[in-house]
Write a protein that holds these residues in place. Structure first.
Motif, PDB file in Angstrom:
ATOM      1  N   TYR A  37      -3.027   2.392  51.385  1.00 31.14           N
ATOM      2  CA  TYR A  37      -2.133   1.921  52.450  1.00 31.14           C
ATOM      3  C   TYR A  37      -1.507   0.579  52.073  1.00 31.14           C
ATOM      4  CZ  TYR A  37      -4.509   5.447  55.315  1.00 31.14           C
ATOM      5  OH  TYR A  37      -5.029   6.625  55.815  1.00 31.14           O
ATOM      6  N   LYS A  79      -5.761   1.851  60.086  1.00 31.51           N
ATOM      7  CA  LYS A  79      -4.653   2.341  59.264  1.00 31.51           C
ATOM      8  C   LYS A  79      -3.371   1.571  59.560  1.00 31.51           C
ATOM      9  CE  LYS A  79      -2.089   6.556  58.114  1.00 31.51           C
ATOM     10  NZ  LYS A  79      -1.971   8.018  58.331  1.00 31.51           N
ATOM     11  N   GLN A 136      -8.852   4.465  50.784  1.00 30.85           N
ATOM     12  CA  GLN A 136      -7.690   4.720  51.642  1.00 30.85           C
ATOM     13  C   GLN A 136      -6.940   3.422  51.938  1.00 30.85           C
ATOM     14  OE1 GLN A 136      -9.550   6.647  55.024  1.00 30.85           O
ATOM     15  NE2 GLN A 136      -8.855   8.660  54.330  1.00 30.85           N
ATOM     16  N   LEU A 137      -7.689   2.358  52.220  1.00 31.21           N
ATOM     17  CA  LEU A 137      -7.051   1.083  52.546  1.00 31.21           C
ATOM     18  C   LEU A 137      -6.272   0.534  51.363  1.00 31.21           C
ATOM     19  CD1 LEU A 137      -9.901  -0.577  54.649  1.00 31.21           C
ATOM     20  CD2 LEU A 137      -7.823   0.546  55.484  1.00 31.21           C
ATOM     21  N   HIS A 197      -8.984   5.278  61.931  1.00 32.71           N
ATOM     22  CA  HIS A 197      -7.876   6.132  61.505  1.00 32.71           C
ATOM     23  C   HIS A 197      -6.579   5.833  62.260  1.00 32.71           C
ATOM     24  CE1 HIS A 197      -9.703   8.445  64.842  1.00 32.71           C
ATOM     25  NE2 HIS A 197      -8.476   8.824  65.082  1.00 32.71           N
TER      26      HIS A 197
END
Length: 204
Positions: free
Chosen positions: A127, A101, A123-124, A97
């Motif tokens: 991003y 991130k 999530q990646l 995280h």
């Protein structure tokens, strides 16, 4: 070894075209590849990620799992001793995280390779989209099924493979056979055999 052998064999190509045209296909490094690997099989996962990236001429920043960073740090030390140019292979331990991130959001990272959960993979991807639309290669966990039908000739063998598929390395494998779909008429028989096979896997 395979990737090392490929290093001097990444040729360009002349594409087939008309007589008055010449088209060249070049293979160029992506740039900086950030590789995020999990805690199970940490050195093997690392090798799978960094070897092709380095062989293709990229620089690699490796983020090992915070639960298993030591083999990656040792590998970086060995790479330095072997004469790999400074900065070409870097290991950046830390939590996903924060460090993961930051790598995914970095405008200086051109490619992201990840093995881990589907939730983190999503999530990646976000991003990457929020930064420079870097290429993202995901190997996310799934629900790999075993299918067993009533006409199976060797249920003991099936049971042995099914038990190994889910319990190998405590089930901590991306392709663990985490679903067992069995035809109703042989269900009880197969379950009993799988339990027996699983008991035989226990040490001692």
């Amino acid at each position: 070894r395979y990737q090392a052998e490929c290093i001097d064999k990444l040729y360009g190509e002349v594409a087939p075209t008309g007589e008055e045209t010449l088209a060249l296909v070049l293979r160029e490094p992506i740039g900086v590849v950030a590789a995020i690997v999990p805690w199970n099989f940490p050195l093997m996962m690392t090798a799978w990620k960094i070897a092709p990236a380095l062989a293709a001429g990229n620089s690699v920043i490796l983020k090992p799992s915070e639960k298993s960073p030591l083999s990656a740090l040792r590998l970086a030390q060995l790479a330095q001793e072997a004469g790999l140019p400074k900065g070409v292979f870097q290991v950046l331990p830390g939590f996903g995280h924060t460090v993961g991130k930051a790598l995914a959001l970095s405008m200086d990272v051109d490619c992201l390779a990840f093995t881990g959960s589907t939730a983190v993979g999503k999530q990646l991807m976000q991003y990457a989209g929020q930064s420079n639309l870097k290429r993202v290669y995901l190997e996310c966990g799934g629900k790999s099924p075993n299918l067993v039908f009533a006409d199976c000739k060797d249920l003991d063998r099936v049971a042995s493979h099914a038990a190994t598929a889910i319990f190998h390395n405590q089930g901590e494998v991306c392709i663990a056979g985490s679903r067992l779909l069995v035809e109703n008429s042989i269900r009880d028989d197969v379950v009993e055999r799988v339990l027996k096979a699983a008991e035989s896997m226990q040490p001692g």
